[in-house]
Design an enzyme around this catalytic site. Structure first.
Site, PDB file in Angstrom:
ATOM      1  N   PRO A   2     -27.120  35.480  40.147  1.00 40.05           N
ATOM      2  CA  PRO A   2     -26.534  35.123  41.448  1.00 40.05           C
ATOM      3  C   PRO A   2     -25.090  34.657  41.271  1.00 40.05           C
ATOM      4  O   PRO A   2     -24.771  33.925  40.346  1.00 40.05           O
ATOM      5  CB  PRO A   2     -27.418  33.982  41.960  1.00 40.05           C
ATOM      6  CG  PRO A   2     -28.216  33.503  40.815  1.00 40.05           C
ATOM      7  CD  PRO A   2     -28.179  34.552  39.740  1.00 40.05           C
ATOM      8  N   GLU A   3     -24.255  35.126  42.155  1.00 35.90           N
ATOM      9  CA  GLU A   3     -22.847  34.728  42.129  1.00 35.90           C
ATOM     10  C   GLU A   3     -22.511  34.081  43.473  1.00 35.90           C
ATOM     11  O   GLU A   3     -23.403  33.852  44.285  1.00 35.90           O
ATOM     12  CB  GLU A   3     -21.974  35.956  41.838  1.00 35.90           C
ATOM     13  CG  GLU A   3     -22.289  36.566  40.469  1.00 35.90           C
ATOM     14  CD  GLU A   3     -21.455  37.795  40.123  1.00 35.90           C
ATOM     15  OE1 GLU A   3     -20.321  37.912  40.645  1.00 35.90           O
ATOM     16  OE2 GLU A   3     -21.925  38.632  39.331  1.00 35.90           O
ATOM     17  N   LYS A  62     -21.021  28.713  40.416  1.00 35.15           N
ATOM     18  CA  LYS A  62     -22.362  29.292  40.383  1.00 35.15           C
ATOM     19  C   LYS A  62     -23.431  28.213  40.251  1.00 35.15           C
ATOM     20  O   LYS A  62     -24.539  28.489  39.802  1.00 35.15           O
ATOM     21  CB  LYS A  62     -22.441  30.331  39.262  1.00 35.15           C
ATOM     22  CG  LYS A  62     -21.639  31.580  39.621  1.00 35.15           C
ATOM     23  CD  LYS A  62     -21.718  32.649  38.557  1.00 35.15           C
ATOM     24  CE  LYS A  62     -20.545  32.563  37.622  1.00 35.15           C
ATOM     25  NZ  LYS A  62     -20.575  33.589  36.572  1.00 35.15           N
ATOM     26  N   ARG A 261     -24.090  43.026  30.527  1.00 35.85           N
ATOM     27  CA  ARG A 261     -22.625  42.941  30.506  1.00 35.85           C
ATOM     28  C   ARG A 261     -21.976  44.276  30.858  1.00 35.85           C
ATOM     29  O   ARG A 261     -20.898  44.598  30.366  1.00 35.85           O
ATOM     30  CB  ARG A 261     -22.142  42.484  29.121  1.00 35.85           C
ATOM     31  CG  ARG A 261     -22.616  41.124  28.701  1.00 35.85           C
ATOM     32  CD  ARG A 261     -22.346  40.017  29.716  1.00 35.85           C
ATOM     33  NE  ARG A 261     -20.951  39.926  30.107  1.00 35.85           N
ATOM     34  CZ  ARG A 261     -20.512  39.118  31.063  1.00 35.85           C
ATOM     35  NH1 ARG A 261     -21.344  38.371  31.758  1.00 35.85           N
ATOM     36  NH2 ARG A 261     -19.238  39.068  31.356  1.00 35.85           N
TER      37      ARG A 261
END
Ligand SMILES: [Zn+2]
Length: 278
Positions: A2-3, A62, A261
């Site tokens: 989650p951002e 965050k 990533r």
């Protein structure tokens, strides 16, 4: 992961639904194994939270923070969900999702649950948020930073622009997914060095950051509603869209990297940059 957009909508929902309620019971699952909890208060996780009243919900970068009414000291639960953590607001009768680790039973009858597939996230119970690792050093929020300040804050960072955007000490709240989205919106290649960017490109990046995050919050709000354990991302332009047509030019979206990533971008709209590993 989650951002900012997801956590901002979670904050809105919890602000509406749980503020003012008492925590009547705290369950840590499996019993005796609270791996995700860091009790910095020194008073015990379950003991400190039982009977506490939720005063407000904050988001910072965050982190999602539950602030409790002083008893008499301040008390906060700072949640850093990292890659795999999420919250759920559920009826008591609703079956628990797998990997539910914390259940806060609320006086209104519902439960606030913390779920984490890999126990990567962390929950810090603390009297002072300054004690929380990675919290005190966070840079400004994307909506609080002026263009002048954005330019000035970028200067010390010399590396690839995507990496800079995800550094919490530069700007808080942007992770791997929204960095890809912001760079696509700004038409900047993710691996260009900050030192190669022109003043115009930096201004474009600033505008793209704000518009991308503003629009994402609106879309997440519509799709998530009160199902805060969901992470709606189908609407993203490039992130996790490898091989799909770029919404702007139709070029298949490129992928670099692996696992958590990955970097996605459009090689036509975002030219230049040396591509790692290619
Ligand atoms: Zn394109």
């Amino acid at each position: 992961m989650p951002e900012l957009p997801e956590l901002e909508v979670v904050r809105e929902v919890l602000q509406r639904r749980v503020v003012g309620q008492l925590i009547t019971d705290v369950q840590v699952l499996p019993p005796g194994g609270p791996i995700v909890v860091r009790d910095l208060s020194g008073h015990g996780f379950q003991g400190s939270l039982s009977g506490a009243r939720i005063q407000g919900i904050q988001r910072r970068g965050k982190f999602l923070v539950l602030a409790f009414e002083p008893q008499p000291e301040a008390l906060f639960l700072a949640i850093n969900p990292k890659l795999t953590g999420r919250l759920q607001l559920a009826a008591a009768s609703e079956k628990r999702l797998p990997r539910t680790h914390i259940v806060l039973v609320l006086s209104g009858g519902r439960q606030l649950r913390y779920i984490d597939q890999k126990q990567m996230g962390q929950l810090y119970l603390t009297r002072s948020l300054d004690e929380v690792p990675e919290y005190a050093g966070l840079g400004p929020e994307p909506f609080d930073v002026s263009l002048d300040s954005f330019r000035a804050r970028l200067k010390p960072f010399r590396g690839e622009i995507k990496g800079v955007l995800t550094r919490g000490e530069f700007i808080a709240g942007i992770g791997n997914a929204y960095a890809d989205e912001i760079l696509w919106s700004a038409r900047l290649h993710p691996y260009r060095k900050r030192t190669q960017l022109t003043p115009d490109e930096i201004d474009r990046l600033y505008a793209a950051m704000r518009i991308t995050l503003t629009e994402a919050i609106e879309k997440v709000r519509l799709e998530m509603q009160e199902n805060i354990h969901l992470k709606p991302r189908d609407f993203l332009a490039v992130h996790m869209k490898t091989g799909e047509p770029c919404p702007r030019c139709g070029t298949p979206i490129s992928l670099v990297g692996a696992n958590q990533r990955i970097t996605n971008f459009c090689r036509t709209c975002q030219p230049g940059g040396l591509i790692k590993g290619m």
